[in-house]
Design a protein around this motif. Structure first.
Motif, short mmCIF file in Angstrom:
data_model
loop_
_atom_site.label_atom_id
_atom_site.label_comp_id
_atom_site.label_asym_id
_atom_site.label_seq_id
_atom_site.Cartn_x
_atom_site.Cartn_y
_atom_site.Cartn_z
N LYS A 98 -48.79 19.78 20.76
CA LYS A 98 -49.28 20.75 19.77
C LYS A 98 -49.99 20.10 18.60
O LYS A 98 -50.65 20.78 17.81
CB LYS A 98 -48.11 21.59 19.28
N GLU A 99 -49.86 18.78 18.48
CA GLU A 99 -50.53 18.09 17.38
C GLU A 99 -51.94 17.63 17.75
O GLU A 99 -52.66 17.10 16.91
CB GLU A 99 -49.69 16.90 16.94
N ASN A 100 -52.30 17.82 19.01
CA ASN A 100 -53.61 17.38 19.49
C ASN A 100 -54.41 18.60 19.95
O ASN A 100 -53.96 19.34 20.82
CB ASN A 100 -53.44 16.40 20.64
N PRO A 101 -55.60 18.85 19.39
CA PRO A 101 -56.38 20.04 19.75
C PRO A 101 -56.94 19.99 21.17
O PRO A 101 -57.34 21.03 21.72
CB PRO A 101 -57.49 20.06 18.71
N ASP A 102 -56.98 18.81 21.78
CA ASP A 102 -57.45 18.68 23.16
C ASP A 102 -56.54 19.52 24.07
O ASP A 102 -55.33 19.31 24.12
CB ASP A 102 -57.43 17.21 23.58
N LEU A 103 -57.13 20.44 24.81
CA LEU A 103 -56.35 21.36 25.63
C LEU A 103 -55.57 20.65 26.73
O LEU A 103 -54.57 21.16 27.23
CB LEU A 103 -57.26 22.43 26.24
N SER A 104 -56.02 19.45 27.13
CA SER A 104 -55.32 18.71 28.19
C SER A 104 -54.26 17.75 27.64
O SER A 104 -53.57 17.09 28.41
CB SER A 104 -56.33 17.92 29.03
N ALA A 105 -54.14 17.67 26.32
CA ALA A 105 -53.17 16.75 25.72
C ALA A 105 -51.75 17.24 25.96
O ALA A 105 -51.43 18.41 25.72
CB ALA A 105 -53.43 16.59 24.23
N ALA A 106 -50.89 16.35 26.44
CA ALA A 106 -49.52 16.73 26.79
C ALA A 106 -48.54 15.68 26.34
O ALA A 106 -48.90 14.56 25.97
CB ALA A 106 -49.41 16.95 28.31
N VAL A 107 -47.28 16.06 26.35
CA VAL A 107 -46.17 15.17 26.01
C VAL A 107 -45.23 15.11 27.21
O VAL A 107 -44.84 16.15 27.76
CB VAL A 107 -45.41 15.65 24.77
N ALA A 108 -44.87 13.90 27.62
CA ALA A 108 -43.99 13.71 28.76
C ALA A 108 -42.64 13.18 28.30
O ALA A 108 -42.56 12.24 27.51
CB ALA A 108 -44.61 12.74 29.77
N ALA A 109 -41.58 13.79 28.82
CA ALA A 109 -40.22 13.33 28.54
C ALA A 109 -39.45 13.27 29.86
O ALA A 109 -39.87 13.84 30.87
CB ALA A 109 -39.52 14.27 27.56
N ALA A 110 -38.32 12.57 29.84
CA ALA A 110 -37.47 12.48 31.03
C ALA A 110 -36.39 13.55 30.97
O ALA A 110 -35.48 13.47 30.14
CB ALA A 110 -36.85 11.09 31.13
N GLY A 111 -36.51 14.57 31.81
CA GLY A 111 -35.47 15.58 31.93
C GLY A 111 -34.36 15.10 32.84
O GLY A 111 -34.60 14.30 33.75
N ILE A 112 -33.15 15.57 32.61
CA ILE A 112 -32.00 15.14 33.42
C ILE A 112 -31.18 16.36 33.83
O ILE A 112 -30.85 17.21 32.99
CB ILE A 112 -31.09 14.17 32.63
N VAL A 113 -30.88 16.43 35.12
CA VAL A 113 -29.94 17.43 35.64
C VAL A 113 -28.92 16.70 36.51
O VAL A 113 -29.12 15.55 36.90
CB VAL A 113 -30.65 18.52 36.46
N ARG A 114 -27.83 17.39 36.83
CA ARG A 114 -26.87 16.81 37.76
C ARG A 114 -26.25 17.91 38.61
O ARG A 114 -26.23 19.08 38.24
CB ARG A 114 -25.81 16.00 37.03
N THR A 115 -25.77 17.49 39.77
CA THR A 115 -25.25 18.43 40.75
C THR A 115 -24.25 17.73 41.65
O THR A 115 -24.20 16.49 41.70
CB THR A 115 -26.40 19.03 41.59
N LYS A 116 -23.49 18.51 42.38
CA LYS A 116 -22.61 17.96 43.41
C LYS A 116 -23.07 18.36 44.81
O LYS A 116 -22.69 17.74 45.79
CB LYS A 116 -21.16 18.45 43.19
N ASP A 117 -23.89 19.43 44.88
CA ASP A 117 -24.23 20.00 46.18
C ASP A 117 -25.71 20.35 46.35
O ASP A 117 -26.09 20.96 47.36
CB ASP A 117 -23.39 21.26 46.43
N LEU A 118 -26.55 20.00 45.40
CA LEU A 118 -27.98 20.32 45.39
C LEU A 118 -28.25 21.82 45.25
O LEU A 118 -29.39 22.26 45.35
CB LEU A 118 -28.69 19.80 46.65
N LYS A 119 -27.20 22.59 44.97
CA LYS A 119 -27.35 24.04 44.82
C LYS A 119 -27.15 24.49 43.37
O LYS A 119 -27.92 25.28 42.85
CB LYS A 119 -26.38 24.77 45.74
N THR A 120 -26.11 23.99 42.77
CA THR A 120 -25.81 24.33 41.37
C THR A 120 -26.16 23.13 40.50
O THR A 120 -25.64 22.03 40.73
CB THR A 120 -24.32 24.69 41.20
N TRP A 121 -27.02 23.35 39.53
CA TRP A 121 -27.54 22.26 38.70
C TRP A 121 -27.15 22.48 37.24
O TRP A 121 -27.28 23.57 36.71
CB TRP A 121 -29.06 22.19 38.81
N GLU A 122 -26.69 21.40 36.62
CA GLU A 122 -26.39 21.41 35.19
C GLU A 122 -27.48 20.64 34.46
O GLU A 122 -27.77 19.49 34.80
CB GLU A 122 -25.03 20.74 34.94
N ARG A 123 -28.08 21.26 33.47
CA ARG A 123 -29.14 20.60 32.70
C ARG A 123 -28.53 19.88 31.51
O ARG A 123 -27.75 20.45 30.74
CB ARG A 123 -30.16 21.63 32.21
#
Length: 393
Positions: free
Chosen positions: A151-176
């Motif tokens: 949002k600080e860059n007026p370039d429409l293609s400008a983006a911010v990348a972060a590492a999201g993390i989830v966890r699961t025991k069965d690949l069905k129920t995910w905790e963020r």
């Protein structure tokens, strides 16, 4: 009653899923390649793409198309192989979906529904490229790129990348969990969680970046520790696999699949990028770290490990291979899942023993043409002696 075209489209999917894969004629002694991709957009279930209500869709038009399937995390559970696939819709938004197989090389089919992650980041626009780590704490963790508009860059293609993390025991129920914070790096992509605790802490392989695409001052693949993965914070990142001039990592590099534990090494399959006249070229390379100190690189084979060949070179982003998942099966078999051209998924098969032999016996890159040709001439000379003795004998 279903539209007659439904049965035609469903039969196409069934035919792909039931198709047997076979090894190609490619040979290098390190791994085997296969004739067919393990997943393409055509594997996507019909009910994901079409409205089956004849009144609402009398012409049986595709409503929500699929553009590509790529960049899959991988895990072997109870003798079956599971991919958490990046699926890109025609709207350019990516989501995750689970595909499973009994063999690891064919028969992959998607579950009825894609993965629905907890929507805890309102600024998040896109998610992709999940790495799956079976951690010794008993959870399966998924670390993925969480992309938002800068949002600080007026370039429409400008983006911010972060590492999201989830966890699961069965690949069905995910905790963020909270997104990973790296105090000394503005952005992060290609982050991988190490499968074991290091000094009692969670260990991550990172890729420090100044911007969304350009690594800038980021020196390569980093390594850092955090105390609490639920609210992960890394203060210091140590660069362990550096970008080097006139090599396959010159432009950037990043961790791929979570490291595989062998008898001698932690085996890392990563990607390297260099600039060419035709754009960025992505290839895979391998390095090994110490079993007791996974931040210490002790084996660096020269050159590429896997590159796009033939039809793999054609797609949305040409001349690219990328991996973020490998699964270890019985008897030390290793299945490396890689995408070509941000379009489709393939598999290469090998073993832990072969990978460790590759790490141990392949010479390092001397980084100068004169030294590289000396290295090759030494190999040729040894081989000429062997051939001479063999032929004369």
């Amino acid at each position: 009653m279903l539209h007659k075209q439904y049965y035609i489209e469903q039969e196409k999917v069934d035919r792909l899923v039931s198709r047997k894969n076979q090894k190609s004629s490619f040979y290098n002694g390190i791994y085997d390649r296969y004739e067919y991709p393990v997943l393409t957009r055509d594997f996507a279930p019909v009910h994901w793409r079409y409205d089956l209500d004849q009144e609402a869709n009398p012409y049986f038009m595709e409503r929500l198309g699929i553009n590509a399937v790529m960049n899959s995390g991988a895990v072997c559970l109870n003798g079956k192989y599971y991919l958490v696939v990046r699926v890109e819709g025609n709207d350019r938004k990516s989501f995750f979906a689970v595909a499973e197989s009994d063999t690891g090389i064919d028969g992959f089919h998607f579950w009825d529904y894609p993965v629905v992650l907890p929507d805890t980041c309102p600024e998040e626009t896109n998610v992709y490229d999940m790495r799956l780590t079976q951690h010794e704490d008993g959870w399966i963790y998924g670390v993925f790129c969480s992309e938002s508009k800068d949002k600080e860059n007026p370039d429409l293609s400008a983006a911010v990348a972060a590492a999201g993390i989830v966890r699961t025991k069965d690949l069905k129920t995910w905790e963020r969990l909270d997104n990973l914070r790296t105090l000394r790096s503005p952005q992060q992509r290609n982050v991988v969680l190490h499968p074991e605790f290091v000094d009692g802490k969670y260990a991550f392989y990172t890729r420090p970046m100044d911007g969304f695409i350009e690594t800038g001052s980021g020196g390569g693949i980093g390594f850092g520790l955090c105390e609490d993965i639920r609210h992960g914070v890394i203060d210091e990142e140590k660069i362990i696999s550096r970008r080097i001039y006139h090599t396959l990592t010159e432009a950037k590099n990043g961790a791929g699949a979570p490291p595989i534990k062998g008898k001698k090494y932690w085996i890392h399959i990563a990607h390297g990028v260099r600039a060419t006249a035709a754009g960025l070229r992505y290839v895979l390379y391998v390095f090994g770290t110490d079993l007791k100190d996974p931040a210490k690189v002790i084996a660096e084979p020269s050159g590429v490990f896997l590159v796009p060949l033939g039809d793999e070179r054609v797609g949305d982003v040409s001349n690219v291979v990328f991996t973020n998942g490998a699964a270890v099966g019985k008897n030390g078999d290793v299945y490396i899942y890689y995408a070509s051209c941000d379009t489709r998924m393939h598999v290469a098969s090998t073993t832990i023993d072969r990978l460790e032999e590759y790490l141990q016996a392949t010479p390092e890159d001397p980084q100068r043409s004169a030294d590289c040709v000396r290295q090759r001439c030494e190999l040729i000379q040894r081989n000429m002696e062997i051939l001479k003795v063999t032929i004369q004998g």
